[in-house]
Design a protein around this motif. Sequence first.
Motif, PDB file in Angstrom:
ATOM      1  N   ILE A  50       0.277   0.862 -11.295  1.00  0.00           N
ATOM      2  CA  ILE A  50      -0.329   1.929 -10.486  1.00  0.00           C
ATOM      3  C   ILE A  50      -1.728   2.311 -11.011  1.00  0.00           C
ATOM      4  O   ILE A  50      -2.087   1.958 -12.138  1.00  0.00           O
ATOM      5  CB  ILE A  50       0.572   3.184 -10.484  1.00  0.00           C
ATOM      6  CG1 ILE A  50       0.865   3.590 -11.926  1.00  0.00           C
ATOM      7  CG2 ILE A  50       1.840   2.932  -9.691  1.00  0.00           C
ATOM      8  CD1 ILE A  50       1.682   4.852 -12.052  1.00  0.00           C
ATOM      9  N   ARG A  51      -2.456   3.006 -10.159  1.00  0.00           N
ATOM     10  CA  ARG A  51      -3.760   3.574 -10.562  1.00  0.00           C
ATOM     11  C   ARG A  51      -3.720   5.082 -10.360  1.00  0.00           C
ATOM     12  O   ARG A  51      -3.160   5.551  -9.368  1.00  0.00           O
ATOM     13  CB  ARG A  51      -4.888   3.025  -9.681  1.00  0.00           C
ATOM     14  CG  ARG A  51      -5.367   1.677 -10.071  1.00  0.00           C
ATOM     15  CD  ARG A  51      -6.403   1.154  -9.072  1.00  0.00           C
ATOM     16  NE  ARG A  51      -6.295  -0.288  -8.939  1.00  0.00           N
ATOM     17  CZ  ARG A  51      -6.898  -1.141  -9.756  1.00  0.00           C
ATOM     18  NH1 ARG A  51      -7.671  -0.704 -10.717  1.00  0.00           N
ATOM     19  NH2 ARG A  51      -6.742  -2.449  -9.596  1.00  0.00           N
ATOM     20  N   PHE A  52      -4.328   5.770 -11.285  1.00  0.00           N
ATOM     21  CA  PHE A  52      -4.370   7.233 -11.191  1.00  0.00           C
ATOM     22  C   PHE A  52      -5.731   7.692 -10.667  1.00  0.00           C
ATOM     23  O   PHE A  52      -6.763   7.120 -11.026  1.00  0.00           O
ATOM     24  CB  PHE A  52      -4.151   7.872 -12.560  1.00  0.00           C
ATOM     25  CG  PHE A  52      -2.795   7.594 -13.147  1.00  0.00           C
ATOM     26  CD1 PHE A  52      -1.700   8.362 -12.775  1.00  0.00           C
ATOM     27  CD2 PHE A  52      -2.615   6.570 -14.066  1.00  0.00           C
ATOM     28  CE1 PHE A  52      -0.445   8.121 -13.318  1.00  0.00           C
ATOM     29  CE2 PHE A  52      -1.366   6.319 -14.605  1.00  0.00           C
ATOM     30  CZ  PHE A  52      -0.276   7.086 -14.234  1.00  0.00           C
ATOM     31  N   GLN A  53      -5.690   8.707  -9.846  1.00  0.00           N
ATOM     32  CA  GLN A  53      -6.929   9.407  -9.490  1.00  0.00           C
ATOM     33  C   GLN A  53      -6.871  10.784 -10.140  1.00  0.00           C
ATOM     34  O   GLN A  53      -5.869  11.493  -9.962  1.00  0.00           O
ATOM     35  CB  GLN A  53      -7.024   9.588  -7.980  1.00  0.00           C
ATOM     36  CG  GLN A  53      -7.603   8.402  -7.256  1.00  0.00           C
ATOM     37  CD  GLN A  53      -7.687   8.654  -5.753  1.00  0.00           C
ATOM     38  OE1 GLN A  53      -7.459   9.763  -5.297  1.00  0.00           O
ATOM     39  NE2 GLN A  53      -7.990   7.611  -5.015  1.00  0.00           N
TER      40      GLN A  53
ATOM     41  N   ILE B 157      -1.935   9.201  -6.979  1.00  0.00           N
ATOM     42  CA  ILE B 157      -1.527   7.934  -7.593  1.00  0.00           C
ATOM     43  C   ILE B 157      -1.487   6.879  -6.496  1.00  0.00           C
ATOM     44  O   ILE B 157      -0.936   7.103  -5.425  1.00  0.00           O
ATOM     45  CB  ILE B 157      -0.130   8.044  -8.251  1.00  0.00           C
ATOM     46  CG1 ILE B 157      -0.100   9.186  -9.266  1.00  0.00           C
ATOM     47  CG2 ILE B 157       0.251   6.729  -8.915  1.00  0.00           C
ATOM     48  CD1 ILE B 157       1.267   9.449  -9.849  1.00  0.00           C
ATOM     49  N   GLU B 158      -2.108   5.748  -6.814  1.00  0.00           N
ATOM     50  CA  GLU B 158      -2.050   4.643  -5.862  1.00  0.00           C
ATOM     51  C   GLU B 158      -1.040   3.627  -6.370  1.00  0.00           C
ATOM     52  O   GLU B 158      -1.077   3.231  -7.544  1.00  0.00           O
ATOM     53  CB  GLU B 158      -3.412   3.944  -5.759  1.00  0.00           C
ATOM     54  CG  GLU B 158      -4.474   4.760  -5.057  1.00  0.00           C
ATOM     55  CD  GLU B 158      -5.836   4.070  -5.125  1.00  0.00           C
ATOM     56  OE1 GLU B 158      -5.890   2.834  -5.249  1.00  0.00           O
ATOM     57  OE2 GLU B 158      -6.825   4.806  -5.081  1.00  0.00           O
ATOM     58  N   GLY B 159      -0.156   3.174  -5.472  1.00  0.00           N
ATOM     59  CA  GLY B 159       0.837   2.168  -5.850  1.00  0.00           C
ATOM     60  C   GLY B 159       0.203   0.802  -5.913  1.00  0.00           C
ATOM     61  O   GLY B 159      -0.964   0.619  -5.543  1.00  0.00           O
ATOM     62  N   PRO B 160       0.963  -0.190  -6.408  1.00  0.00           N
ATOM     63  CA  PRO B 160       0.410  -1.558  -6.474  1.00  0.00           C
ATOM     64  C   PRO B 160       0.095  -2.061  -5.067  1.00  0.00           C
ATOM     65  O   PRO B 160       0.866  -1.825  -4.151  1.00  0.00           O
ATOM     66  CB  PRO B 160       1.527  -2.364  -7.131  1.00  0.00           C
ATOM     67  CG  PRO B 160       2.745  -1.528  -7.065  1.00  0.00           C
ATOM     68  CD  PRO B 160       2.344  -0.114  -6.854  1.00  0.00           C
ATOM     69  N   SER B 161      -1.044  -2.739  -4.938  1.00  0.00           N
ATOM     70  CA  SER B 161      -1.426  -3.210  -3.596  1.00  0.00           C
ATOM     71  C   SER B 161      -0.687  -4.498  -3.258  1.00  0.00           C
ATOM     72  O   SER B 161      -0.275  -5.247  -4.112  1.00  0.00           O
ATOM     73  CB  SER B 161      -2.931  -3.423  -3.536  1.00  0.00           C
ATOM     74  OG  SER B 161      -3.329  -4.208  -4.619  1.00  0.00           O
TER      75      SER B 161
END
Lengths: 265, 298
Positions: A153-156, A261-265
């Motif tokens: 994941i990626r955090f904003q 939070i962005e999930g895996p693309s």
Amino acid sequence: MGTLTLNQYQRLFSHTACRQDHEAPGARLVESITPGKDLTSFDALEVYRRGYLVRLTEALGETYEAVWWVAGDEEFFRLAKTFIQCHPSQTYNLSSYGEVFAEFLEKERPFPDLGFLPDLARFEWLFKNIFHLSQHEPVSQETIQAMTQQGNIRFQFGPSVHLFSSPYSVYNTWKLRGTCREEQPQPDWNIAQHLLLYKKHQQIFVKELQPVEYSLLENLLTGLSLEEALDNSLSHYPEMSQPEISQLFQVMIHTGIIQNIEGPS
Amino acid sequence: MNDSYTEAHVLSQPKVGLGLRPIHYPHLETRPNTSVYWFEAISENYMDTEGRPLHMLQLIREDYPVALHGVSLSIASTEGLRPEYVKQLKRLKDRIEPWIVSDHLCWTGLQASNLHDLLPFPYTDEALTLLLKHIDQVQNALGCHILLENVSTYLQPPGSSYAEWEFLTTLAKQSGCKLLLDVNNLYVNAINHRFDPVVFLQAIPTELIGQIHLAGYTDMGTYLFDTHSKPAYPEVWELFSKLIARAPDIPVLIEWDDDIPEFSVLEKEAQKATQIWNYHHGHTHTESVSASIFAHSL
């Protein structure tokens, strides 16, 4: 004056109000103005010149309160005067004045034994800017826990979330501002500090991080995915342990610094 | 042109406001009952922030009319207006929906060396032409009329062909802007530049005045200095009384910017203004008003 245009008058006035102590005010202006009440022409112009120095010094003092505390009144006012003469204000907002004060201290080195002063000024400028940034709505703990199950994941992070690192104990020094300087023991400036700054309930909080935590969070803040950030930090801190990573995630959850939070693309 | 000032204008009651200052945020955050009709906020303190100051202004706006009062428009500058300033002011105006937007009739320095002061300029046709252009630009950009305040000065630039009150009146009539008449500044200039303040006051048609400021000066011995660090002086109250007797509907503001006292002290100053309004226009005359407020008779 007669032939002076409004533009010429304003340039002459401005130059006279910004002039340095050793410079004489513009003779053409002195001769042509009518001073108020019992002032002389020179003194009437001095009202504006003094006011200019006072206002800009106050603006610097408000932003750089801790630098002022360390330098003491006399030295701070001297430094401010030199800075103002070298760096006229180009901003319309007085509270935005003094952005390059840290660079000025770096260059001038007014106190060779206080090498931390530029970093302290940088910290104060950052603190002022964060004060004016918006406060985000943090994602819930449940969302974080659910998303972390999804892998890479990626955090904003919220716009007020910033990191600050210095080889000096700038935060410990900053906390002393406003106290009686004579009553404080000499702080140990030479302790590195790695700091997380963020806003919550319209207040700014500062949390000290371990270097390894700082490294991982720094990577996440640049937009790296969790896996990428871990790989990157592990290359610098191969001894980084699972408990240390867990500890940082606890900090991230409890401080509420995650905006999305962005999930895996 | 949408004129929020006119829309919010309620007739025949004293409309006395106070300057919104950060030192009073903790008190005002509790949303206390106050005797204040409205608040005036310094535009620049809220234009470039998304933080607590804006949050506080929005909170105040929920309960009171708010005026935005700027110090950096520099409308008399020959370098022109700063587009980014006007843009930010418009953004704030759209957010807050103020009942008044105002600034000062002055210039503040050059863009490369801003003095951050309210600077005098000669009252000439050249200045008048420049100001008419700039006022038109600002009013069009903001979509509302603005008010411009007379400033205190410590020197008179050369070349003026108008007296201050003539210039103000001509400018307001020709531009469509209104005047924010600072009675303290009027008095300071009357003493500093040796004219009769009553002549000034009587020369300004009240329909051109959109707001009144009251504040205190400091007597520096060789001149009066506009410090806003004291209560208004009896001479200023007396001029105010003459003005409000002629113009009951003009909003009045107590300004205090230095050595700012507790909120309750400012409320008492506001009550003095209300008392004077009541003396002239209220249903019950307060017989003791002249004794309690003025050193001299009304």
